[in-house]
Design an enzyme around this catalytic site. Structure first.
Site, short mmCIF file in Angstrom:
data_model
loop_
_atom_site.label_atom_id
_atom_site.label_comp_id
_atom_site.label_asym_id
_atom_site.label_seq_id
_atom_site.Cartn_x
_atom_site.Cartn_y
_atom_site.Cartn_z
N LYS A 76 -18.39 -33.31 -26.03
CA LYS A 76 -19.62 -33.33 -26.85
C LYS A 76 -20.60 -34.44 -26.46
O LYS A 76 -21.80 -34.27 -26.59
CB LYS A 76 -19.27 -33.47 -28.33
CG LYS A 76 -18.67 -32.23 -28.96
CD LYS A 76 -18.50 -32.44 -30.46
CE LYS A 76 -17.80 -31.27 -31.11
NZ LYS A 76 -17.76 -31.39 -32.57
N ASP A 112 -23.03 -29.64 -36.45
CA ASP A 112 -21.88 -30.01 -37.30
C ASP A 112 -22.33 -30.58 -38.65
O ASP A 112 -21.85 -30.17 -39.70
CB ASP A 112 -21.01 -31.06 -36.59
CG ASP A 112 -20.11 -30.45 -35.52
OD1 ASP A 112 -19.74 -29.27 -35.65
OD2 ASP A 112 -19.80 -31.16 -34.55
#
Ligand code: NAP
Length: 291
Positions: A76, A112
């Site tokens: 990420k 997220d």
């Protein structure tokens, strides 16, 4: 590439998730169910990408004509250097979990935190504005969640972490970006902070399978009637949530965060509302098939 073009194309819309490991990811089952429910000719693949192949894999998104991918552990942060445009959400969080390919230009987003807040509002706390929030943990997930919570204008966010330095550093960094009243400390302040909090959020791994007996704090420190939320979704209801529920708290588990981060990614790729109920059912079914 517009959503309209994709619907009209004879070729399937290609999507996937890059990670290492990737075999146990629930994203393929969730997104393939969503594509089918939305009537889209598409497929979402698990893509096992080793760290030394990440750059080549990102170039492959364009070369193979993928519409987009999700990016998961451990890529990420590293993936950001290979992307053309980084959305503000991802820049401040310092991590990308969704890439969109617009005719060869790759844009990175982080869904997220927004996914978490959408889930919290839909499932447990419709209005976050003016609330006092305690966040347990100061890792990557906490950062994304706090960034998104801060957009909702809570009165204050207090970060409590086992390693105090990480909490104070995260709070100072987020305050520096003008995200509001954010404090950070070690667990020695937990009892006092929790007694005042309207929403308590566990972002630590304490209580996650197989350590299901662990709790990040003594649940009796949380005031009755507060909302208690846990990012963990294995188990679906952690011991923290079970004990908080018995004490009259509103409880909220981590499955919704996973579903909604996927739903927001789906909306970035396809430009249509995600079939959230179908996505949730597909993930829950895959849990029961697996166990
Ligand atoms: P991370 O960056 O490694 O951070 C872990 C955090 O948890 C740190 O603050 C760490 O404290 C704390 N911690 C770990 N074990 C602990 C324990 N036994 N007792 C107290 N504190 C403990 O991990 P992350 O990426 O933020 O992920 C954290 C959790 O969020 C995981 O459980 C993960 O499954 C969950 N998550 C859920 C979703 C979802 O979609 N629902 C998405 C992302 C993450 P120290 O700083 O003291 O080490």
């Amino acid at each position: 590439m517009s959503a309209e073009n994709k619907f009209n194309s004879l070729l399937p819309v290609l999507l996937g998730v890059m990670g290492d490991p990737i075999a146990h990811s629930k994203s393929p089952v969730m997104h393939n169910a969503a594509l089918q429910a939305a009537g889209i000719n598409g497929m979402y693949m698990p893509l096992h990408v080793k760290p030394d192949q990440l750059q080549a894999a990102v170039r492959g998104i364009v070369a193979l004509g993928y519409r987009g991918v999700n990016v998961t552990i451990p890529h990420k942060e590293q993936v950001m250097q290979y992307i053309d445009v980084i959305d503000e959400s991802a820049r401040l969080i310092g991590a990308v979990n969704t890439i969109v390919n617009d005719n060869g230009t790759l844009t990175g987003y982080n869904t997220d935190g927004m996914g978490y807040v959408r889930s919290l509002k839909e499932e447990a706390v419709p209005h976050i504005e003016g609330k006092r929030i305690a966040v347990l943990g100061a890792g990557g997930a906490a950062r994304g969640v706090i960034y998104a919570l801060a957009q909702e204008k809570p009165e204050r966010i207090n970060i409590l972490n086992r390693t105090a330095d990480r909490a104070t550093a995260l709070a100072a960094d987020l305050r520096g970006h003008g995200l509001g009243e954010i404090g950070g400390s070690g667990m020695e302040n937990a009892q006092a902070v929790l007694a005042e909090a309207d929403i308590v959020i566990n972002t630590t791994a304490a209580g996650m399978h197989p350590h299901v007996g662990e709790v990040p704090v003594d649940p009796t420190w949380i005031r009755e009637g507060a909302a208690v939320s846990d990012l963990i979704y294995n188990p679906l209801e952690t011991r923290l949530l079970q004990e908080s529920r018995m004490r009259g708290c509103v409880v909220h588990g981590g499955l919704g965060m996973f579903i909604y981060q996927g739903a927001i990614a789906f909306e970035h790729w396809l430009g249509i509302p995600a079939p959230v109920d179908t996505m949730r059912r597909a993930v829950l079914d895959s849990f029961s098939n697996y166990n």
